[in-house]
Design an enzyme around this catalytic site. Structure first.
Site, PDB file in Angstrom:
ATOM      1  N   ASP A  29       0.854  -1.189   0.000  1.00 17.58           N
ATOM      2  CA  ASP A  29       0.000   0.000   0.000  1.00 17.58           C
ATOM      3  C   ASP A  29       0.889   1.238   0.000  1.00 17.58           C
ATOM      4  O   ASP A  29       2.106   1.121   0.062  1.00 17.58           O
ATOM      5  CB  ASP A  29      -0.929   0.007   1.230  1.00 17.58           C
ATOM      6  N   ASP A  31       1.774   5.014   1.657  1.00 16.78           N
ATOM      7  CA  ASP A  31       1.611   5.948   2.766  1.00 16.78           C
ATOM      8  C   ASP A  31       2.187   7.288   2.348  1.00 16.78           C
ATOM      9  O   ASP A  31       3.273   7.350   1.768  1.00 16.78           O
ATOM     10  CB  ASP A  31       2.349   5.437   4.007  1.00 16.78           C
ATOM     11  N   ASP A 108       9.539   4.154  13.097  1.00 18.11           N
ATOM     12  CA  ASP A 108      10.128   3.045  13.844  1.00 18.11           C
ATOM     13  C   ASP A 108      11.530   2.660  13.361  1.00 18.11           C
ATOM     14  O   ASP A 108      12.497   2.736  14.116  1.00 18.11           O
ATOM     15  CB  ASP A 108       9.173   1.837  13.889  1.00 18.11           C
TER      16      ASP A 108
END
Ligand code: ATP
Ligand code: MG
Length: 407
Positions: A29, A31, A108
Site C-alpha cells: 500500500d 503511505d 520506527d
C-alpha cells in the site's frame, strides 16, 4: 501528492512503499506524509475519511485503493494533551504535529523513514536509512528500549519486516526484544489480533512463526499453543501447525487466498485436543468434552488476541465438522458436502491426514466422494453387507421408541 502540493502543502511518499520499491518489490500500500493537518487533508479530498484516535490519520479513497495520509508528527518533547504517555512510557496518543525533520524521529525503523520527494524525484534520508537498506539491516531509530516501551508492537513489526524483507535485525534491536517482550502484555488484544493477521497472512507465515518463537514473542500471542508445542503426540512433535503455515505460504505464492479462521483453527487445534482429552480423562463424555474444550480454548485465546465473533464461530465449525468425516454411509456424507464450511473443514481433514492425525484412507475417500457423480456417490455410501444387521438393529430401537410414545 500532486493535489496536496497544488494546494500549497508538502507531500512525500514514506514508509513501506519507498522501502519496498527500493527492493524492486510491489508495495502493499502507499503511505503519504504531509504538513497538512488531518482537517486540511479532508478539505482537499472529497473521498477522505479521518480515522484513529491514538494516531489520527486521513484515509483517501481512490476506487478500491486507500492511501494513508499522515500529518508530520512533532518532536517527542513537546508533551501536552495531544501527546499522552502512560506511566510505563507507552504512547497513548500522539497527535502533536510538526515538520518533516521532526517526523522522521517518530518513525520506527531507519528503512521505514525514507521520504520520496516528487518535486525532484529524490529520496530524503535523515537517519542513514539508505545505508541500512543497502546492507539489509533493520535498525530502530533511537534507543531500542525506549522505542519499544513507547510502542511494544514495534517488536512484532521488527520480526515481520525482518522476515518479509530478508533483513537482519540490528544487534541492539534483537537484544532488546529478548528483554522487552513482556511489554506486549499491555497492548489491547484487538490491536494484537490485527497484528497477528499481518504477521501470518502475508506469505511468510512459517518463518515468522519461527522468528517469533525465537524472540519469545509467540508465547505472548498464543500462550496455549506454545505450551502444546512443548508436548509430544505419541513421541512425535506436533506438526499440524507447521504444515498449515507452510500450506498457507504456498497458497499465497500461487496467488490464492488464505483465510484467518482456517489458520487460527490450526493454531488452536492442539490446545483444543489436549483440553478435550483432559476433560475426558476426568470422566466427561466425548461430545461434551469437545464442546467444552472449544469454549475454554477460545475464551482463553481472546485474552491474548481478540477474535471477532465470526472468526471464532468459523473455527468452531471447522473443528466441529471433523468427527463428521468419519461417517461414510447413508445420507450423512451427502449432507456434509452441502455444509457452507465443508471446503475449509475438508482442507483441515487433509491437514490432519498429512500429519498423522487422521487416516489417509479417509481423506482419500472424501476426495473421491466430492468429485464423484450421483450414481457413484450412492454406491460409495451404500452400507456394506455387515452393516445390514446394524441397520435392522436401528429399526428395532425406532419401533420400540414409537411404542413407548404411543403408550
Ligand atoms: P507495510 O508494508 O506492512 O505497509 P509499512 O512500513 O508501510 O509496512 P505501515 O504500518 O503501513 O507499515 O506504516 C507506515 C509507516 O508509518 C511505517 O513505515 C513507519 O514509518 C510508520 N509507522 C507505522 N507504525 C509505526 C509505529 N508503531 N511506530 C513508529 N512508526 C510507525
Ligand atoms: Mg504501509
Amino acid at each position: 501528492m500532486y493535489r496536496l502540493q497544488k494546494e500549497g502543502f508538502e507531500a512525500y511518499l514514506v514508509g513501506g512503499c519507498v522501502r519496498d520499491l527500493l527492493l524492486g518489490r510491489e508495495p502493499k500500500d502507499f503511505d503519504v506524509a504531509t504538513n497538512a493537518d488531518p482537517e486540511q487533508v479532508r478539505k482537499v479530498f472529497r473521498n477522505c475519511r479521518l480515522i484513529g484516535r491514538r494516531f489520527r490519520l486521513a484515509h483517501v479513497h481512490f476506487g478500491r485503493e486507500v492511501i494513508e495520509v499522515a500529518t508530520f508528527r512533532g518532536a517527542a518533547e513537546q508533551q501536552n494533551d495531544m501527546q499522552v504517555l502512560n506511566k510505563d512510557g507507552r504512547l497513548l496518543r500522539d497527535n502533536v504535529y510538526g515538520t518533516i525533520e521532526e517526523d522522521v524521529w517518530r518513525r520506527d525503523f531507519t528503512v521505514n523513514a525514507l521520504y520520496y520527494n516528487i518535486k525532484n524525484f529524490s529520496v530524503v534520508d535523515y537517519v542513514g536509512g539508505m545505508d541500512d537498506h543497502k546492507a539489509g539491516t533493520l535498525r530502530l531509530i533511537g534507543d531500542p528500549e525506549t522505542r519499544f516501551r513507547e510502542d511494544p508492537v514495534r517488536m512484532l513489526r521488527a520480526v515481520r519486516f525482518a522476515v518479509k524483507l530478508g533483513f537482519k535485525l540490528h544487534g541492539d534491536c534483537a537484544q532488546s526484544i529478548h528483554t522487552s517482550a513482556e511489554l506486549l502484555y499491555s497492548i489491547p488484544p484487538a490491536r494484537l489480533y490485527d497484528e497477528v493477521l499481518k504477521l501470518f497472512l502475508s506469505g511468510y507465515a512459517l518463518q515468522t512463526f519461527e522468528a517469533l518463537r525465537h524472540y519469545g514473542l509467540f508465547q505472548i500471542l498464543f500462550p496455549d499453543t506454545e505450551k502444546s508445542l512443548a508436548t509430544e503426540d505419541n513421541g512425535f512433535p506436533r506438526l499440524l501447525l507447521i504444515k498449515a503455515l507452510e500450506n498457507s505460504d504456498n497458497r499465497i505464492a500461487e496467488g490464492k487466498t488464505v483465510t484467518a479462521y482456517f489458520l487460527l483453527s490450526a493454531f488452536l487445534w492442539e490446545p483444543y485436543q489436549l483440553r478435550a482429552k483432559e476433560l475426558m480423562s476426568k470422566g466427561q463424555a466425548e461430545y461434551v468434552a469437545y464442546q467444552e474444550a472449544a469454549n475454554d480454548v477460545l475464551a482463553r485465546q481472546v485474552k491474548s488476541t481478540a477474535l471477532p465473533r465470526h472468526i471464532s464461530l468459523a473455527i468452531r465449525e471447522v473443528w466441529g465438522l471433523q468427527p463428521k468425516f468419519n461417517y461414510c454411509f447413508g445420507p450423512r456424507p451427502g449432507r456434509l458436502l452441502t455444509h457452507p464450511r465443508f471446503r475449509a473443514a475438508f482442507d483441515f481433514l487433509l491437514l490432519r491426514a498429512d500429519t498423522g492425525g487422521a487416516e489417509a484412507e479417509l481423506a482419500n475417500w472424501w476426495t473421491r466422494f466430492q468429485f464423484a457423480d450421483e450414481a457413484e456417490q450412492l454406491k460409495m455410501t451404500k452400507p456394506p453387507r455387515k452393516r445390514a444387521n446394524a441397520k435392522s438393529g436401528r429399526k428395532r430401537t425406532y419401533r420400540k421408541k414409537s411404542t413407548d410414545k404411543d403408550a
